[in-house]
Scaffold this motif. Structure first.
Motif, mmCIF file in Angstrom:
data_model
loop_
_atom_site.group_PDB
_atom_site.id
_atom_site.type_symbol
_atom_site.label_atom_id
_atom_site.label_comp_id
_atom_site.label_asym_id
_atom_site.label_seq_id
_atom_site.Cartn_x
_atom_site.Cartn_y
_atom_site.Cartn_z
ATOM 1 N N GLY A 1 85.235 -17.508 26.782
ATOM 2 C CA GLY A 1 84.805 -16.973 25.493
ATOM 3 C C GLY A 1 83.874 -17.905 24.746
ATOM 4 O O GLY A 1 83.517 -18.980 25.222
ATOM 5 N N MET A 2 83.528 -17.459 23.545
ATOM 6 C CA MET A 2 82.589 -18.193 22.693
ATOM 7 C C MET A 2 83.156 -19.566 22.336
ATOM 8 O O MET A 2 84.341 -19.706 22.093
ATOM 9 C CB MET A 2 82.375 -17.366 21.428
ATOM 10 C CG MET A 2 81.461 -17.976 20.407
ATOM 11 S SD MET A 2 81.295 -16.800 19.021
ATOM 12 C CE MET A 2 80.437 -17.802 17.826
ATOM 13 N N TYR A 3 82.270 -20.546 22.298
ATOM 14 C CA TYR A 3 82.690 -21.950 22.125
ATOM 15 C C TYR A 3 81.821 -22.542 21.020
ATOM 16 O O TYR A 3 80.925 -23.340 21.297
ATOM 17 C CB TYR A 3 82.407 -22.675 23.439
ATOM 18 C CG TYR A 3 83.468 -23.597 23.983
ATOM 19 C CD1 TYR A 3 83.944 -24.676 23.230
ATOM 20 C CD2 TYR A 3 83.965 -23.440 25.275
ATOM 21 C CE1 TYR A 3 84.887 -25.548 23.768
ATOM 22 C CE2 TYR A 3 84.899 -24.300 25.816
ATOM 23 C CZ TYR A 3 85.363 -25.352 25.057
ATOM 24 O OH TYR A 3 86.283 -26.215 25.592
ATOM 25 N N TYR B 1 72.637 -15.307 11.235
ATOM 26 C CA TYR B 1 73.397 -14.049 11.117
ATOM 27 C C TYR B 1 74.859 -14.339 10.732
ATOM 28 O O TYR B 1 75.412 -13.722 9.820
ATOM 29 C CB TYR B 1 73.316 -13.290 12.445
ATOM 30 C CG TYR B 1 74.102 -12.000 12.484
ATOM 31 C CD1 TYR B 1 73.759 -10.920 11.676
ATOM 32 C CD2 TYR B 1 75.189 -11.854 13.368
ATOM 33 C CE1 TYR B 1 74.484 -9.725 11.735
ATOM 34 C CE2 TYR B 1 75.906 -10.674 13.428
ATOM 35 C CZ TYR B 1 75.558 -9.607 12.611
ATOM 36 O OH TYR B 1 76.278 -8.437 12.672
ATOM 37 N N LEU B 2 75.459 -15.304 11.408
ATOM 38 C CA LEU B 2 76.845 -15.667 11.059
ATOM 39 C C LEU B 2 76.932 -16.139 9.618
ATOM 40 O O LEU B 2 77.853 -15.798 8.884
ATOM 41 C CB LEU B 2 77.360 -16.766 11.996
ATOM 42 C CG LEU B 2 77.958 -16.333 13.329
ATOM 43 C CD1 LEU B 2 78.461 -17.549 14.092
ATOM 44 C CD2 LEU B 2 79.112 -15.336 13.112
ATOM 45 N N ASP C 1 80.173 -10.648 15.633
ATOM 46 C CA ASP C 1 80.883 -9.805 14.668
ATOM 47 C C ASP C 1 82.391 -10.057 14.740
ATOM 48 O O ASP C 1 83.071 -10.171 13.722
ATOM 49 C CB ASP C 1 80.586 -8.318 14.929
ATOM 50 C CG ASP C 1 79.152 -7.943 14.549
ATOM 51 O OD1 ASP C 1 78.538 -8.683 13.737
ATOM 52 O OD2 ASP C 1 78.642 -6.932 15.071
ATOM 53 N N GLN C 2 82.894 -10.160 15.973
ATOM 54 C CA GLN C 2 84.339 -10.415 16.141
ATOM 55 C C GLN C 2 84.718 -11.783 15.578
ATOM 56 O O GLN C 2 85.745 -11.939 14.927
ATOM 57 C CB GLN C 2 84.711 -10.374 17.629
ATOM 58 C CG GLN C 2 84.733 -8.968 18.208
ATOM 59 C CD GLN C 2 84.653 -8.981 19.738
ATOM 60 O OE1 GLN C 2 84.709 -10.046 20.360
ATOM 61 N NE2 GLN C 2 84.513 -7.805 20.327
ATOM 62 N N PHE C 3 83.868 -12.762 15.850
ATOM 63 C CA PHE C 3 84.148 -14.115 15.360
ATOM 64 C C PHE C 3 84.165 -14.142 13.834
ATOM 65 O O PHE C 3 85.069 -14.711 13.212
ATOM 66 C CB PHE C 3 83.094 -15.085 15.904
ATOM 67 C CG PHE C 3 83.259 -16.503 15.438
ATOM 68 C CD1 PHE C 3 84.267 -17.314 15.960
ATOM 69 C CD2 PHE C 3 82.427 -17.047 14.463
ATOM 70 C CE1 PHE C 3 84.436 -18.626 15.536
ATOM 71 C CE2 PHE C 3 82.585 -18.354 14.028
ATOM 72 C CZ PHE C 3 83.587 -19.142 14.562
ATOM 73 N N LEU D 1 87.097 -14.147 8.554
ATOM 74 C CA LEU D 1 87.369 -13.452 7.298
ATOM 75 C C LEU D 1 88.839 -13.036 7.213
ATOM 76 O O LEU D 1 89.456 -13.106 6.145
ATOM 77 C CB LEU D 1 86.435 -12.235 7.152
ATOM 78 C CG LEU D 1 84.945 -12.617 6.997
ATOM 79 C CD1 LEU D 1 84.050 -11.382 7.002
ATOM 80 C CD2 LEU D 1 84.714 -13.445 5.719
ATOM 81 N N ALA D 2 89.397 -12.645 8.367
ATOM 82 C CA ALA D 2 90.820 -12.302 8.394
ATOM 83 C C ALA D 2 91.666 -13.531 8.056
ATOM 84 O O ALA D 2 92.666 -13.438 7.333
ATOM 85 C CB ALA D 2 91.191 -11.761 9.772
ATOM 86 N N ILE D 3 91.254 -14.672 8.563
ATOM 87 C CA ILE D 3 91.994 -15.913 8.283
ATOM 88 C C ILE D 3 91.897 -16.256 6.789
ATOM 89 O O ILE D 3 92.883 -16.668 6.164
ATOM 90 C CB ILE D 3 91.463 -17.075 9.160
ATOM 91 C CG1 ILE D 3 91.783 -16.793 10.626
ATOM 92 C CG2 ILE D 3 92.064 -18.404 8.718
ATOM 93 C CD1 ILE D 3 91.068 -17.716 11.610
#
Lengths: 477, 501
Positions: B84-86, B375-376, B452-454, B459-461
């Motif tokens: 996954g993303m790192y 974007y992030l 988007d998932q990251f 944001l959920a955290i």
């Protein structure tokens, strides 16, 4: 472009969220005088064309192999700091697991226990190989770090460490140390010392190829309290095993540390470990056991030292601990020695090390195991002794030095060694390293131009050794 | 275990708690496959006398099956790019192309011994020569050495050349100016050259200002060896005043060193060697996709401008009349930084990547890397405000400032909770000038969906930090091990396995 997932629609949507008119506008704040205003001139290749291009480049060189009958390429007896061993297929297969090679430095231990435990095991193996034996109930006598770049830079860092431990600056280098190790040490010490300050003194070797203990004793008596360490390589550049204990006894008298460089760690399957012989810091090279030669890199710098000097060690360390629930786990530790915390006062500037090759080294040692490591060393010694006896019986050939050897021999041939090597190259044999070859030269050796450094290993069959002997006898005048 | 609709038992993947290899196996077991000896046995104890090792080193006694399972099981406890993303800031953890691995293993590269004669190494020398050329094209430098084994090794090399350059002019200025946001390797490399750091404060906007540099230069007249600057800086922003700053340094007789750790932001956009920078290292294991291997090997080539060429390490690779050769005759060289020719296997991988991407592809990589970071930042800026108002380049640096004010949750907790959401945490608590820093570098190889998932996870955290802070503060919950006791590890160092009792 297969590694870039963005579609035009993605880019448009992302720019809308950002509120930017174009991708180019994201670079608009860079002063135009600094901008490159032409495309980079590098042609792009698809995978098949790319593989053909690299394949063609690869085909322009001749690989060194143990025996032509097994692998193709030249039959090689090259060593000189890199004696290639057979690395079991399992090692590279395991290395190619993406969880090993595509992970980062284990800064987040909860998602890096694999790397951390593997490094902990690597540290154990290196300490076991180079240090003195563990005594039950006593603290660990030696510790290893998580790896250095290579044997040469590890040796230079070992000398720097000895300078920190003793507060002294002089290193006495016992002959014969690998010329590239000595060159690297000079390069590192040039940085640390004022111009013209002689921070290295060298002591020659006798007809047995071992350091001249009398000269060493005299030098130590003269310079006594300035000496940070005595550096000795074993097996040394001429393949000879040094009497580390005798050297250490002299160094110890004046409060200097003993640093041992070990480009061929397999020797310590049969030879008393440097730690058992009194060494304080041991630096080695693991490439020959860990991976293919790959033109000398990437390899792995092995590094171990007496536990009492722990705080002065360079490089990363992995330590055992527990998690919140009391389960055994591992973390990077004692990082207050390191550059990211201590900055200009750090024990070294090293950050990225040779982790993956350290892992390969550990996997191979586990596969060999207690009996296999010993047996592999015995096989190497037996091949080398057979070759020694065969070569010594040739007219005008002799061992350049008389001391005990492990798997590499400095052999005087008839005529120039480089001529013999060139003639054998035409027959598909890399006969050895002529000791007047640039960057491998050892001018302090009498008749260096007649001397070939010949390495053997389990990769050579008796027929290969016989072929070398016959061919050398034929081409030498 | 839960029942699925089909009635079959649903399982999650297995993770074995794996004891150290030293606690496995049985006396007499071995995983070795060794040839039968075809020459006479010899007696090591007779040959070696006192030097003979009586007892074998206590290595494990395990089969190949044991070893394979052990290291396979351990590997599954690692996060990896292929999982996954790192988003580690300053580390450029982009995808490592598979074709690179295959090419580096070709016998014509992997099987070469460094002591072979030049004429048997032509393909490898050509590859090194070509890699130097493409790196020069990308970076704007006159020449590049491939010898350094990693970024910090490259810094050491670059500073040695700066020192040698000054000494060739009969000077030895000692002061190296370094912004406070720099990587720790910078000051440590300075010390290894017997020079001294002069820390520079970055301005409120995060940039290094010309005034700051001018003032520091004035304080050390005649003693400025150079400046070490990371660009984009560790705040992920472009040093807009670098041209003026370089001029100030040059006028004071100093040289400008650029830390190339963040070079992924500049490919095809800025060639540092053409814009006032004198020396720069390039991390092949960041910008040019050679795998990080859980800590290494890396490779840290160093580019230099014309006047520093005489000081490059030996040997250099030269090309004449269709033949490649190694040049050792370089009297002003700083010498040798290590054995052999650098991490050649990494050179093969980086060259493979650069040739696949081409100039256009590399430029696109930079564009998409910057687009992803910006974007992030746009998705996250309300809960995680950027630490500088300046535009972000390839990474976006934020902190726990807002969340810490509103809740009891801080950076470490956010990082650990991200793991539960399936992501590797960003770089945390660096740069040191930003309290509670979170440094996010997505790289160009991540897709919009992943970003988007990251962002949703972060944001959920942030929400959880308000609603159930304890859940965040005790994260991670989904890993095999919970938070580890680092204090215990440092207070009672256990750095190797020890037999019990």
């Amino acid at each position: 472009m297969r590694y870039i997932p963005h579609t035009d629609a993605d880019v448009a949507q992302m720019l809308r969220v950002i509120g930017a008119p174009s991708v180019e506008s994201l670079f608009a704040h860079i002063p135009s005088t600094l901008r490159l205003n032409r495309p980079l001139e590098i042609e792009a290749l698809d995978e098949m064309t790319l593989m053909a291009h690299l394949g063609q480049l690869g085909a322009k060189s001749s690989p060194s192999t143990g025996a032509t009958i097994r692998e193709g390429g030249a039959l090689s007896f090259l060593g000189a700091g890199l004696i290639p061993h057979h690395v079991p297929v399992a090692v590279d297969m395991l290395l190619q697991r993406a969880e090993w090679y595509t992970s980062y430095t284990p800064y987040q231990p909860e998602v890096a226990q694999g790397t951390l435990q593997a490094v902990f095991e690597y540290q154990t193996l290196v300490a076991e190989l180079f240090g003195s034996p563990v005594v039950k109930g006593q603290p660990a006598p030696f510790v290893s770090n998580a790896s250095m770049y290579d044997g040469a830079s590890a040796t230079a860092e070992a000398v720097l460490m000895a300078r920190r431990v003793t507060g002294r600056s002089l290193a006495i280098v016992c002959g014969a140390v690998h010329p590239q190790y000595l060159g690297t040490l000079r390069c590192y010490l040039d940085g640390m010392d004022s111009v013209g300050q002689a921070s290295i003194k060298t002591v020659g070797f006798g007809s047995d190829g071992r350091v001249d203990l009398q000269s060493l004793g005299t030098l130590l008596a003269d310079l006594g309290n300035q000496v940070a360490c005595v550096l000795v390589q074993s097996p040394n550049y001429l393949g000879v095993l040094q009497d580390v204990a005798a050297i250490q006894a002299l160094a110890h008298k004046v409060g200097a540390l003993t640093v041992v460089a070990c480009p061929e760690p397999l020797a310590f399957g049969l030879v008393k470990s440097p730690g058992s012989q009194g060494a304080d810091i041991v630096a080695g090279e693991g490439i020959g056991l860990a991976s293919g030669p790959s033109l000398g890199g990437p390899g792995v710098g092995l590094f171990a030292a007496r536990s009492e000097h722990l705080r002065q060690m360079p490089g990363r360390l992995v330590g055992e601990t527990v998690d919140q629930d009391g389960r055994r786990g591992y973390v990077l530790t004692l990082s207050t020695r390191e550059q990211h915390i201590r900055r200009e006062k750090a024990t070294s500037n090293i950050c990225t090390n040779q982790g993956l090759i350290a892992l390969a080294f550990a996997i191979h040692l586990c596969l060999l195991g207690k009996s296999g490591f010993r047996r592999l060393a015995e096989i190497n010694l037996a091949k080398s002794e057979y070759l020694k006896q065969r070569l010594s019986s040739l007219r005008g050939f002799k061992m350049a030095v008389s001391g005990p050897t492990f798997n590499e021999l400095a052999v005087q041939v008839r005529g120039r060694a480089s001529d013999a090597a060139a003639k054998l190259r035409e027959q598909g044999i890399f006969a050895g390293v002529p000791l007047d070859q640039q960057d491998f030269e050892l001018p302090s050796l009498p008749d260096a131009e007649k001397t070939l450094l010949i390495a053997t290993s389990e990769r050579h069959q008796k027929a290969d050794l016989d072929r070398l002997v016959t061919a050398l006898d034929e081409v030498c005048p | 275990m839960t029942q699925t609709k089909s009635g079959l038992v649903e399982t999650r993947h297995l993770l074995h708690h794996e004891p150290p290899i030293f606690e496995q196996g049985a006396a007499g077991r071995s995983g070795a496959s060794l040839p039968t000896l075809d020459v006479p046995e010899v007696s090591a104890s007779t040959l070696f006398g006192d030097l003979h090792r009586d007892a074998e080193p206590s290595l494990p006694e395990v089969s190949e099956v044991d070893v394979t399972r052990h290291f396979t099981r351990l590997s599954r406890w690692n996060y990896a790019i292929d999982i996954g993303m790192y988003p580690l800031g300053s580390c450029t953890m982009k995808y490592n192309p598979k074709v690179n691995e295959r090419m580096a293993r070709l016998p014509g590269f992997a099987g070469l011994h460094p002591a072979q004669a030049e004429q048997t190494l032509q393909g490898a020398l050509e590859l090194m020569y070509r890699l130097e050329q493409v790196l020069c094209e990308i970076s704007g430098f006159a020449r590049v050495t491939l010898q350094p084994a990693a970024g910090a090794h490259g810094e050491l090399c670059g500073l040695m050349m700066i020192r040698a350059y000054h000494q060739s002019q009969g000077r030895f200025p000692r002061k190296v100016l370094i912004p406070d946001s720099a990587h720790g390797t910078n000051p440590a490399s300075v010390t290894l050259n017997q020079m001294e750091c002069v820390p520079l404060k970055t301005s409120a906007d995060g940039l290094l200002s010309a005034e700051t540099v001018r003032a520091a230069v004035a304080q050390h007249p005649g003693d400025i060896a150079g400046l070490m600057v990371t660009n984009p800086s560790t705040l992920g922003i472009f040093e807009e005043h670098l041209a003026e700053i370089s001029e100030i340094i040059h006028q004071a007789g100093g040289l400008v060193y650029m830390d190339g750790a963040n070079f992924n932001a500049l490919l095809g956009k800025v060639r540092p060697g053409a814009t006032g920078v004198d020396v720069m290292h390039i991390n092949l294991h960041k910008t040019f996709t050679t795998p990080h291997g859980g800590g290494g090997p890396g490779s840290g080539p160093v580019g230099v401008v014309e006047k520093l060429i005489p000081f490059l390490p030996t040997p250099t690779v030269e090309h004449k009349d269709g033949v490649y050769h190694l040049n050792y005759n370089r009297p002003q060289s700083v010498g040798r930084l290590r054995s052999f020719f650098g991490n050649f296997g990494m050179h093969v991988r980086a060259y493979t990547y650069i040739r696949e991407m081409g100039g256009v592809g590399l430029t696109q990589a930079t564009e998409m890397a910057v687009l992803n970071a910006v974007y992030l930042r746009a998705l996250l800026h309300e809960e995680f405000p950027p630490v500088s108002d300046k535009p972000s380049m390839h990474e976006y640096v934020t902190s726990d400032k807002k969340l810490k004010k509103e809740t009891s949750v801080q950076t470490l907790d956010i990082a650990k909770r991200l793991i539960d959401y399936g992501f590797h945490p960003p770089t945390v608590y660096f740069p040191l000038v930003v309290p509670g820093a979170l440094m996010i570098e997505p790289t160009e190889t991540e897709s919009k969906e992943t970003l988007d998932q990251f962002a949703s996870a972060l944001l959920a955290i942030a929400k959880e930090a308000h609603s159930e802070p304890d859940r965040v503060k005790h994260a991670p919950h989904q890993t095999a091990l919970r938070r580890l006791d680092e204090t215990k590890a440092a207070r009672q160092p256990r750095l190797r396995w020890m037999p019990q009792g």
